[in-house]
Design an enzyme around this catalytic site. Sequence first.
Site, mmCIF file in Angstrom:
data_model
loop_
_atom_site.group_PDB
_atom_site.id
_atom_site.type_symbol
_atom_site.label_atom_id
_atom_site.label_comp_id
_atom_site.label_asym_id
_atom_site.label_seq_id
_atom_site.Cartn_x
_atom_site.Cartn_y
_atom_site.Cartn_z
ATOM 1 C CB VAL A 88 -0.942 0.006 1.240
ATOM 2 C CG1 VAL A 88 -1.631 1.357 1.400
ATOM 3 C CG2 VAL A 88 -1.971 -1.117 1.126
ATOM 4 C CG ASP A 104 1.866 -25.728 4.106
ATOM 5 O OD1 ASP A 104 1.805 -25.751 5.346
ATOM 6 O OD2 ASP A 104 0.860 -25.801 3.373
ATOM 7 N N GLY A 124 16.769 -30.468 18.354
ATOM 8 C CA GLY A 124 17.507 -31.674 18.749
ATOM 9 C C GLY A 124 16.591 -32.878 18.927
ATOM 10 C CD GLU A 153 15.635 -37.712 21.047
ATOM 11 O OE1 GLU A 153 14.547 -37.098 21.070
ATOM 12 O OE2 GLU A 153 16.626 -37.350 21.708
ATOM 13 C CG HIS A 190 -5.399 -24.029 12.904
ATOM 14 N ND1 HIS A 190 -5.932 -25.282 13.010
ATOM 15 C CD2 HIS A 190 -5.582 -23.645 11.620
ATOM 16 C CE1 HIS A 190 -6.432 -25.636 11.843
ATOM 17 N NE2 HIS A 190 -6.236 -24.668 10.982
ATOM 18 N NE ARG A 212 -3.166 -21.023 9.195
ATOM 19 C CZ ARG A 212 -4.211 -21.674 8.672
ATOM 20 N NH1 ARG A 212 -4.028 -22.844 8.088
ATOM 21 N NH2 ARG A 212 -5.403 -21.173 8.722
HETATM 22 O O1 F6P Z 1 -1.375 -24.452 4.078
HETATM 23 C C1 F6P Z 1 -1.252 -23.994 5.396
HETATM 24 C C2 F6P Z 1 -1.899 -24.964 6.345
HETATM 25 O O2 F6P Z 1 -1.728 -24.467 7.660
HETATM 26 C C3 F6P Z 1 -1.402 -26.408 6.242
HETATM 27 O O3 F6P Z 1 -0.167 -26.605 6.883
HETATM 28 C C4 F6P Z 1 -2.547 -27.153 6.880
HETATM 29 O O4 F6P Z 1 -2.614 -28.491 6.413
HETATM 30 C C5 F6P Z 1 -3.757 -26.372 6.413
HETATM 31 O O5 F6P Z 1 -3.290 -25.070 6.079
HETATM 32 C C6 F6P Z 1 -4.855 -26.258 7.435
HETATM 33 O O6 F6P Z 1 -5.934 -25.638 6.820
HETATM 34 P P1 F6P Z 1 -7.163 -25.001 7.594
HETATM 35 O O7 F6P Z 1 -6.672 -23.768 8.288
HETATM 36 O O8 F6P Z 1 -8.141 -24.701 6.522
HETATM 37 O O9 F6P Z 1 -7.629 -26.026 8.581
#
Ligand code: F6P
Length: 319
Positions: free
Chosen positions: A24, A127, A185, A187, A249, A252
């Site tokens: 932006v 990913d 680390g 295994e 999640h 993320r």
């Molecule tokens: O592509 C990103 C990701 O977090 C993957 O690692 C995972 O399999 C998928 O999205 C999960 O998707 P959602 O958030 O739709 O459950």
Amino acid sequence: MKKIAILTSGGDCSGMNATTRSAVRTALRHNLQVMGFRKGYAGLMKSDAIPLDTKSVSGIMHRGGTFLQSARSPEFRNEEGQRKAVENLTALGIDGLIIIGGDGSLNGALALHRLGIPVVGIPASIDNDIPFTDMALGVDTALNNIIYAVDCIKDTASSHARAFIIEVMGRNSGYLASVAAVATGAEYALVPEVEFDLSDICQHLNRRYQEGRDNAIIILAEGAGKAHEIAASIKDAIGFEMRVTVLGHYQRGGAPSVFDRLLGSRLGKRAVELLVSGEQGVMVGLSCNNIIATPLEDVIKGEKRPQDEVLRLAEILGI
Ligand code: F6P
Ligand code: ADP
């Protein structure tokens, strides 16, 4: 070029906000008007657009996720959905579109490019399965989240003499699992790219247990199997207790790392500059610390797997 638009699509990730902010502000420097479509391709098909100015992107860089919101939109896979998107872009007078998302979203970008829309794609997916970029946005932050969680679990694993299977995301890619295994680390890293034999693993863990090494961490990429199923199949064979943690999640979200803030800022700027210079139908990416542009056609045809060196490193340093 007078007006561009930005959208974030697919799985959200940390760094998307820094990218939007950069795009932006760079666009405003070029005297362009900027719109943001909300909720990815779903918003594009509904013409759910908001004007963006310098104020709309202030105070967002440190936040995970995407303030424009994201979505999975199956209708956009069809030509009808894509045509609707083109109609909306034309009606709003948009001369260029920046698409921030993962491999699915970049497929969508290519579809729009083929329909004559000037697009630039920005790779964003924890990913790290997108070719022609060393790192996608969000990967570094996700790895930091993962190693924090694994370090915590290691403390309790060693206190209780337990083995843990920790499942991480990555869809069909073992990148997160293999890098996290090296950095913590662990295994074992179980990844879809490399065949593994559970009975070998059980024998190793059992032997180690007899030698007095009574805890272990196995990082499992979700694409290599389901943690609870693997745990159930090996729990009686390793000689000591086993627990499972699926990080899900949690991986993320969270404040983006410096790496993701800087990468997003660099990619967002370059994407706008490319549109202004008339170059389009490309994805911007990071290569040896340079920002490069690669035709979307090549990106979609390409393939990316974790570096063999990292996979081997995880194997050598593990058990
Ligand atoms: O592509 C990103 C990701 O977090 C993957 O690692 C995972 O399999 C998928 O999205 C999960 O998707 P959602 O958030 O739709 O459950
Ligand atoms: P990501 O972009 O994170 O990989 P998805 O795979 O869910 O997430 O893709 C995001 C969106 O991109 C999908 O919901 C769909 O709208 C669009 N998309 C995915 N694949 C294609 C495709 N082959 N052609 C056109 N659009 C696609």
